[in-house]
Every structure is written in C-alpha cells, then in structure tokens.
Motif scaffolding. Sequence first.
Motif, PDB file in Angstrom:
ATOM      1  N   HIS A  89       0.833  -1.209   0.000  1.00  0.00           N
ATOM      2  CA  HIS A  89       0.000   0.000   0.000  1.00  0.00           C
ATOM      3  C   HIS A  89       0.866   1.258   0.000  1.00  0.00           C
ATOM      4  O   HIS A  89       0.415   2.320  -0.435  1.00  0.00           O
ATOM      5  CB  HIS A  89      -0.937  -0.009   1.204  1.00  0.00           C
ATOM      6  N   LYS A  94      -2.899   1.928  -6.850  1.00  0.00           N
ATOM      7  CA  LYS A  94      -4.085   1.177  -6.435  1.00  0.00           C
ATOM      8  C   LYS A  94      -4.331  -0.053  -7.318  1.00  0.00           C
ATOM      9  O   LYS A  94      -4.610  -1.143  -6.809  1.00  0.00           O
ATOM     10  CB  LYS A  94      -5.316   2.085  -6.461  1.00  0.00           C
ATOM     11  N   ILE A  97      -1.960  -2.784  -6.435  1.00  0.00           N
ATOM     12  CA  ILE A  97      -2.292  -3.358  -5.123  1.00  0.00           C
ATOM     13  C   ILE A  97      -3.410  -4.376  -5.265  1.00  0.00           C
ATOM     14  O   ILE A  97      -3.356  -5.479  -4.708  1.00  0.00           O
ATOM     15  CB  ILE A  97      -2.697  -2.242  -4.140  1.00  0.00           C
TER      16      ILE A  97
END
Length: 389
Positions: A89, A94, A97
């Motif tokens: 993170h 994003k 992830i």
Amino acid sequence: MTAPGPHPAGTPDPGLERWRLILGAPAERHTGPLGAEGAARDAALDWLYGRDPEEARRGVRAGTNARESRAGGDGPSAVTAVDWLDDIHRLFPKETIERLERDAVELYEIHEIVTDPAVLERVEPDPTLLRAVLRTKHLMNPEVLRLARRIVETVVRRLLDRLKPEIRRSFTGTRSRRPSRLPSARDFDFHGTVRANLAHYQPAERRILIERPRFHSRTRPHLEQWQLILLVDQSGSMVDSVIHSAVTAASLWGLPGLKTHLVAFDTSVVDLTSDVSDPVELLMGVQLGGGTDIARAVDYGTRLIDNPRRAIVALITDFYEGGDAYRLVHGVRALAEQGTTVLGLAALDEEANPAYDRAMAQRLADVGAHVGAMTPGQLAEFVAERLGR
C-alpha cells in the motif's frame, strides 16, 4: 513514443528499474542496480511471487534484495502478511495493489489475507476478497468473522448500487405506440423521428436535420403475479454465481407482481428465501463445496410453483450432475410441458464466461429449457419482459 525525462545523477533510470522489477535479478547486469524504493518493491514482489517453484527454478522474479533479507536460515521470511500489505500500500498504485492482493488469495492461497484480524482491518474490500471470505469463513473464529463481514457488506453494497438502477429500468414498463414528451435514449423512436423531420432533408449533404426528436412512452407492466425461483449450485466452482444470485434476488425482492425464491443446493437443498432481503446475512450462511444433485433441486423448485404458466425456474449451475441424470432431464421436461419457463444458466457473473457440461446442457435444451449465460441485468430484463406480457 515519448523519451523518458531526465533523472538525477547517481539514481537509477525509472524505465530500467521497471524492467529490472519485471525480469528479476538476472537482468541486473543490463539494467543496473535498484534504488532504495525499487529494492523495497522488489522485496514485496518476491515475498509473493518468489514462492512460485517454477519461476524460482528458472531464476525469474527472485530478487537479490529479497533473498538477502532471508539470509541466515532456510525458514520462511519473517515478513508477515500484515507487513506485506503495509508495504504494497505504500509502494504501489491502487490497480497494482488490487492485482497483488488478488494473486495472493487466488494463486497462492495465502489464507492470512482473510483469516488474520490484523490483515482484515487493513485490506481493501473487493470481489476477490469476498470470494475468499466465502471459501474460508469456516476457518474463522467469531472475531475474524465480524471483521470479514465488513468485506461482504462493502462489496455487496457496491454490487447492489450498480445493479438496482439497471433493474429499475427493466421494470419501468414496455414501450407503447403513444409518443412521450420525456426524452430518453432507451426510448428514442428512430422511425418516428425520421418521418417527423423529412421536411428538413438536405439532398446535397444526404442528411436530415433533426428538429423534433420523437420518443416512445412506456406502459405500466402487468401486475399479475409471477414467480421467479432461483436454484443456485453452491459447489465451490460456482462462487461467483452464488454471490450474484444473492444480489439479484435482493434487488428483485418486493417488486410488484413478482414473488422471488432463492434456493441453494449441493447434495442437499437449502431454501434461503427468508434471508433474500439481507444478502449479506444470506452469503455469510452459505456453505460452499460438496457434491451436486441438480435433480433434487429441480424437484424442490417444482413444489414451490403456484401457477405453472406464471413461473420462471432459473437453474444456475455448471450442469455437472452428481445425482440421477435421467431424473434431472425428466424433471425439466415436466416443467416445460406444464408451461413453466425453465432457464439453464451456466454462469451468473458480470463476465458471463461459462465452463459447463455441454452434453447435459444440450439434453436439457432438447426437452424445453432455455440454456445460456446471463448477467444479473440480463436476467432482470428477461423477467421484466415476461411480467409485461
């Protein structure tokens, strides 16, 4: 192609660093060493993908820094799933992830992602984690289940928010011939618009200027009572269908003119209709796995029917019958012959990408079932069309 911008002297080239992260340590003699942040990314990637025996054999994606961090013994890395989640993170965008979390759960079955309370407090809810929760909730103690429920609630709420408007549009009524003053793209009357604007035809440019667009109005759907009976295979391979069936049933629940049932089955049959209004509770109660007795589910669904000609039985399964195949075919034939609409849906997820027993599906189609694949929205449209007759 745009050339990469300048980078400070003595720091790694970002483009070469990306190739080094992709190709692993063997590429370092061509790309140069990683910087501090690149080394941290490499270690995070190696924590996950370094456990792949095939890639380890070929020397792919085994980062030097990651190996050094595990020096001093042959045991597993001291990095925990919580540490790893904190690292990714911090280090990745994003979309990366989400891919890393999905691979951790689906490729490498790192159950701590969904069974460790410390991890569950940090993880971002998404459909992959929802599937993992449903598959592993039998491993969870009450405290972990409470935290896992957050994932279920979040993902289900997102699915409902996306599906409910689509279902409402499906149930707004059928088109009528009467014009409407309310502009709506889905009700655009192409032929009526052309006729109304022929006076504005421009021969030189071979086009019509539209000054008065026409739209259809919609009738109210008939409110004569129909039944929708969803029979959902809850074997492990059908987890997406279970999720989307629960969300679809919740979205259809309480619509005028429609009585919805939801039944899950493996070798036994469980009627979940009483929990349809709460799909979170419903999914937390589903137990995935076990064999498959489709014929028994069809028999149970048949007993729920009030008016055969006003009933839709949607059988959501991969069609791999573990019970009596003759009994299944006979049951579907009997439903079709009494006027019941039988849908054999090989998948009920957003992608509608089915893997199923085609021979059995063909046998059911031959005795009157409509066999194919539908997303939740397409199923709602099909039901709305039947109600509007």
